[in-house]
Motif scaffolding. Structure first.
Motif, short mmCIF file in Angstrom:
data_model
loop_
_atom_site.label_atom_id
_atom_site.label_comp_id
_atom_site.label_asym_id
_atom_site.label_seq_id
_atom_site.Cartn_x
_atom_site.Cartn_y
_atom_site.Cartn_z
N MET A 1 0.84 -1.21 0.00
CA MET A 1 0.00 0.00 0.00
C MET A 1 0.87 1.26 0.00
SD MET A 1 -2.85 -1.13 2.85
CE MET A 1 -3.32 0.55 3.21
N LEU A 2 1.89 1.25 0.83
CA LEU A 2 2.76 2.43 0.94
C LEU A 2 3.62 2.61 -0.30
CD1 LEU A 2 3.67 2.01 4.70
CD2 LEU A 2 2.47 3.95 3.69
N GLU A 3 3.93 1.52 -0.94
CA GLU A 3 4.67 1.62 -2.20
C GLU A 3 3.80 2.29 -3.26
OE1 GLU A 3 5.62 -2.08 -4.05
OE2 GLU A 3 6.57 -1.09 -5.76
N ARG A 4 2.53 1.91 -3.31
CA ARG A 4 1.63 2.53 -4.29
C ARG A 4 1.50 4.02 -4.04
NH1 ARG A 4 -2.65 -2.00 -4.09
NH2 ARG A 4 -1.65 -3.57 -5.37
N LYS A 5 1.57 4.40 -2.76
CA LYS A 5 1.47 5.83 -2.43
C LYS A 5 2.83 6.53 -2.53
CE LYS A 5 -2.35 5.18 0.81
NZ LYS A 5 -3.39 5.94 0.09
N ARG A 6 3.84 5.77 -2.97
CA ARG A 6 5.19 6.30 -3.15
C ARG A 6 5.83 6.74 -1.84
NH1 ARG A 6 5.75 7.21 -8.76
NH2 ARG A 6 3.75 6.99 -9.79
N LYS B 1 9.83 2.85 -1.51
CA LYS B 1 10.33 2.42 -2.82
C LYS B 1 10.94 1.04 -2.68
CE LYS B 1 12.30 6.77 -3.93
NZ LYS B 1 13.53 7.41 -4.32
N VAL B 2 10.72 0.18 -3.66
CA VAL B 2 11.40 -1.10 -3.65
C VAL B 2 12.83 -0.87 -4.13
CG1 VAL B 2 11.50 -3.41 -4.62
CG2 VAL B 2 9.31 -2.41 -4.07
N ARG B 3 13.79 -1.30 -3.31
CA ARG B 3 15.19 -1.11 -3.66
C ARG B 3 15.85 -2.39 -4.13
NH1 ARG B 3 16.23 3.67 -5.32
NH2 ARG B 3 16.29 5.29 -3.73
N GLY B 4 15.19 -3.48 -3.90
CA GLY B 4 15.77 -4.74 -4.33
C GLY B 4 15.01 -5.90 -3.73
N GLN B 5 15.43 -7.10 -4.08
CA GLN B 5 14.86 -8.28 -3.45
C GLN B 5 15.90 -9.37 -3.36
OE1 GLN B 5 12.31 -10.88 -5.93
NE2 GLN B 5 11.99 -9.05 -7.14
N VAL B 6 15.79 -10.18 -2.33
CA VAL B 6 16.70 -11.31 -2.15
C VAL B 6 15.87 -12.55 -1.86
CG1 VAL B 6 18.67 -9.96 -1.34
CG2 VAL B 6 16.96 -10.73 0.30
N ARG B 7 16.51 -13.71 -2.03
CA ARG B 7 15.83 -14.95 -1.68
C ARG B 7 16.49 -15.54 -0.45
NH1 ARG B 7 11.96 -17.67 -3.87
NH2 ARG B 7 11.06 -16.72 -5.74
N GLU B 8 15.67 -15.93 0.49
CA GLU B 8 16.20 -16.55 1.70
C GLU B 8 15.37 -17.77 1.98
OE1 GLU B 8 16.38 -14.62 5.71
OE2 GLU B 8 17.84 -13.37 4.65
N LYS B 9 16.01 -18.93 1.98
CA LYS B 9 15.31 -20.20 2.23
C LYS B 9 14.04 -20.29 1.39
CE LYS B 9 17.16 -20.29 6.87
NZ LYS B 9 16.96 -19.62 8.15
N GLU C 1 19.72 -7.63 -6.78
CA GLU C 1 19.17 -7.34 -8.10
C GLU C 1 18.09 -6.27 -7.98
OE1 GLU C 1 16.36 -10.37 -9.60
OE2 GLU C 1 16.96 -11.53 -7.87
N GLU C 2 18.11 -5.34 -8.89
CA GLU C 2 17.11 -4.30 -8.87
C GLU C 2 15.79 -4.86 -9.36
OE1 GLU C 2 16.91 -0.99 -8.03
OE2 GLU C 2 18.81 -1.26 -7.00
N THR C 3 14.76 -4.48 -8.68
CA THR C 3 13.43 -4.92 -9.12
C THR C 3 12.57 -3.71 -9.37
OG1 THR C 3 12.75 -5.05 -6.85
CG2 THR C 3 13.44 -7.11 -7.91
N HIS C 4 11.41 -3.97 -9.89
CA HIS C 4 10.42 -2.91 -10.15
C HIS C 4 11.14 -1.72 -10.79
CE1 HIS C 4 7.29 -4.46 -7.14
NE2 HIS C 4 8.17 -5.40 -7.36
N ALA C 5 11.92 -1.97 -11.79
CA ALA C 5 12.83 -0.97 -12.33
C ALA C 5 12.19 0.42 -12.37
CB ALA C 5 13.28 -1.37 -13.73
N GLU C 6 11.08 0.55 -12.99
CA GLU C 6 10.33 1.80 -12.92
C GLU C 6 8.88 1.43 -13.14
OE1 GLU C 6 9.50 5.29 -11.83
OE2 GLU C 6 11.55 4.53 -11.75
N ALA C 7 8.11 1.58 -12.11
CA ALA C 7 6.73 1.08 -12.17
C ALA C 7 5.90 1.92 -13.13
CB ALA C 7 6.10 1.10 -10.78
#
Ligand SMILES: [Zn+2]
Length: 210
Positions: free
Chosen positions: A110-115, A118-126, A204-210
């Motif tokens: 929700m807060l991302e949609r309201k800017r 910001k998503v800065r990246g994502q990682v995988r854990e288990k 890795e960068e995600t959501h490069a530019e929504a």
């Protein structure tokens, strides 16, 4: 001399006690008295009648300026909701309550949609996806795990979010620092944390530019 302090604008004329109206011209006078500054706001009439024809020195004020009064706006409901969602996000992140992992994630989206975030990246854990969110203004960073959003869980998560937005955290959780249900040593359960400030961004960068 005391340090300068902030003195907000008065809602009333210091001379005649009439309330200022929206867009009304007022005059602000700054007095220096006994080591402190005192601000007085007066209406045009009082300014003309009491101050304008004398020198500042005679009346004792050291500065004068003119402004246009603006009625305080009604509180913007949208901003309040934003704050509430962010406040909840911070509380849930700090408390690391496994029960609210889903709600935490939904709040972040929700807060991302309201800017706000910001998503800065994502990682995988288990095998679980962890999103790295940054608060756009403060630079605070939240790592938030993607929960199981299967249909049977989604209902409960949506209910949790609605409940939180309506009533905030349940009282017993609000006052506690530790969630008794949480395992002592971090397991998958502690899937959210707040990191203030900067982080290394080799993710890795995600959501490069929504
Ligand atoms: Zn007045």
């Amino acid at each position: 001399m005391n340090d300068w302090n902030i003195q907000s604008r008065s809602r009333l004329c210091h001379g005649c006690d009439n309330g200022f109206e929206d867009q009304q011209i007022y005059h602000s006078l700054l007095f220096s008295q006994k080591g402190t500054y005192e601000r007085q706001d007066v209406c045009k009439t009082c300014w003309k009648g009491q101050f304008s024809d004398t020198s500042g020195a005679a009346k004792g004020f050291i500065s004068h300026w003119q402004g246009r009064y603006q009625s305080p706006p009604p509180p913007p409901p949208e901003a309040i909701r934003k704050d509430t969602a962010e406040t909840l996000l911070r509380k849930l992140s700090e408390k690391k309550l496994p029960h609210y992992a889903g709600a935490l994630y939904i709040l972040a989206v929700m807060l991302e949609r309201k800017r706000v975030l910001k998503v800065r990246g994502q990682v995988r854990e288990k095998g679980q996806r962890i999103f790295i969110y940054e608060q756009a203004k403060t630079g605070d960073v939240f790592t938030i795990a993607e929960p199981d959003l299967s249909v049977e869980k989604l209902g409960r998560i949506q209910h949790d979010v609605a409940e939180l937005m309506e009533n905030g955290l349940p009282h017993e959780l609000e006052s506690e620092n530790e969630d008794p249900a949480r395992p002592k040593q971090g397991t998958n359960a502690s899937n959210a944390q707040v990191i203030s400030g900067e982080i290394n961004q080799e993710k890795e960068e995600t959501h490069a530019e929504a």
